[in-house]
Design an enzyme around this catalytic site. Structure first.
Site, mmCIF file in Angstrom:
data_model
loop_
_atom_site.group_PDB
_atom_site.id
_atom_site.type_symbol
_atom_site.label_atom_id
_atom_site.label_comp_id
_atom_site.label_asym_id
_atom_site.label_seq_id
_atom_site.Cartn_x
_atom_site.Cartn_y
_atom_site.Cartn_z
ATOM 1 C CG ASP A 67 55.545 -41.235 41.830
ATOM 2 O OD1 ASP A 67 56.656 -41.436 41.332
ATOM 3 O OD2 ASP A 67 54.492 -41.679 41.339
ATOM 4 C CG ASN A 134 44.447 -47.077 39.628
ATOM 5 O OD1 ASN A 134 45.240 -46.340 39.044
ATOM 6 N ND2 ASN A 134 44.540 -47.338 40.920
ATOM 7 C CG HIS A 136 48.034 -44.414 39.650
ATOM 8 N ND1 HIS A 136 48.053 -45.603 40.353
ATOM 9 C CD2 HIS A 136 49.232 -44.350 39.037
ATOM 10 C CE1 HIS A 136 49.200 -46.211 40.162
ATOM 11 N NE2 HIS A 136 49.933 -45.473 39.360
ATOM 12 C CD GLU A 141 46.535 -45.344 43.788
ATOM 13 O OE1 GLU A 141 46.116 -45.396 42.618
ATOM 14 O OE2 GLU A 141 47.241 -46.225 44.294
HETATM 15 C C1 GLP Z 1 53.712 -46.353 39.286
HETATM 16 C C2 GLP Z 1 54.107 -44.891 39.194
HETATM 17 C C3 GLP Z 1 53.424 -44.191 38.050
HETATM 18 C C4 GLP Z 1 53.516 -45.020 36.783
HETATM 19 C C5 GLP Z 1 52.856 -46.351 37.016
HETATM 20 C C6 GLP Z 1 52.807 -47.237 35.782
HETATM 21 O O1 GLP Z 1 52.534 -46.562 39.951
HETATM 22 N N1 GLP Z 1 53.831 -44.172 40.374
HETATM 23 O O2 GLP Z 1 54.020 -42.920 37.877
HETATM 24 O O3 GLP Z 1 52.904 -44.340 35.730
HETATM 25 O O4 GLP Z 1 53.617 -46.996 38.021
HETATM 26 O O5 GLP Z 1 53.976 -47.952 35.642
HETATM 27 P P1 GLP Z 1 54.317 -48.967 34.489
HETATM 28 O O6 GLP Z 1 54.941 -48.164 33.419
HETATM 29 O O7 GLP Z 1 55.308 -49.918 35.128
HETATM 30 O O8 GLP Z 1 53.078 -49.630 34.057
#
Ligand code: GLP
Length: 256
Positions: A67, A134, A136, A141
């Site tokens: 993404d 959440n 995702h 989402e």
């Molecule tokens: C973002 C990314 C996700 C990732 C999430 C959690 O939202 N799009 O791919 O899994 O962050 O990130 P973190 O590892 O900083 O908690």
């Protein structure tokens, strides 16, 4: 869905890096689906260490990211292209021409179509995932249904608040992102999701207690994949009280 429980985030990251390295040993032209987020940083550090120790080369590997934010210039420190450069690409022998991070400068642009074309032309041997608080995955989402292909999403308030720690204010956090769809994620031959951080307790509890796949907790889709592994720490298992609920009766394995 298999589960691997480790003693620490470091141990989990090294296990996953070793697994990625084994995939590349078996196929130097492997295509890897990559993820961003704080949880992933130690995996990239472990991969760079393996590279520096002469244990792995990324010179023939192709990578594609899950993404990207819409509306951030590529050079912005929080763009996922910049994240990948800083944490991984800059420190290895990977050929930048073989790295794909989706682009989306405006919500209405067509970049997700190029993304889809790329995904269809490059089947992935492996997909790395983190998870949002959440539930995702990528930027898919919670909702009433899953979107199969790459698309533009409106980030929900929780996600923007979670990610605001990387920006100077909530206002600066983009409102949109481009992401692989759930069908795209599920097409990878193997999937490993690393769940890290006390703020993931609710997501992890829901993942292991729901018997169904529920679009309100997107990561539950992994239950349908034939080779998906969730890696998490003992600490998180305790926090989510998963052992008490017997959720791990048959699921502990190792990352081979
Ligand atoms: C973002 C990314 C996700 C990732 C999430 C959690 O939202 N799009 O791919 O899994 O962050 O990130 P973190 O590892 O900083 O908690």
């Amino acid at each position: 869905m298999k589960t691997v429980i480790t003693q620490s985030h470091e141990e989990a990251s090294v296990l996953i890096a070793d697994m990625v390295s084994n995939i590349i040993q078996a196929n130097k032209n492997a295509c890897l689906g990559l993820a961003t987020g704080e949880s992933m940083e130690l995996i990239y550090a472990a991969l760079v260490k393996l590279f520096n120790g002469g244990k792995v080369s990324f010179s023939s590997v192709t990578t594609v990211n899950l993404d990207e934010y819409v509306g951030l210039p590529l050079s912005h420190p929080q763009s996922y292209r910049e994240y990948m450069n800083r944490n991984f690409f800059d420190h290895t022998d990977i050929d930048r021409a073989n790295t794909y991070v989706p682009m989306g400068m405006e919500p209405e642009d067509q970049a997700h179509r190029d993304f889809q074309t790329f995904l269809e032309a490059h089947p992935r041997d492996f997909q790395l995932l983190g998870v949002g608080t959440n539930g995702h995955i990528g930027f898919n989402e919670p909702g009433r249904f899953f979107e199969s292909n790459s698309h533009i999403v409106t980030l929900n308030d929780q996600t923007r608040r979670d990610n605001s720690r990387f920006f100077s204010s909530l206002d600066e956090v983009p409102k949109y992102a481009v992401t692989m769809g759930m069908g795209d994620i599920m097409k990878a031959s193997r999937i490993v999701m690393l769940v890290h951080g006390a703020n993931k307790v609710k997501a992890v509890r829901e993942l292991f207690t729901h018997r169904q796949v529920v679009p309100e907790v997107p990561c539950t889709i992994l239950k349908l994949h034939r080779d998906a592994t969730v890696v998490l720490t003992e600490e998180l298992v305790e926090l989510a009280e998963l052992k008490r609920q017997g959720s791990f009766a048959k699921s502990v394995g190792s990352l081979q």
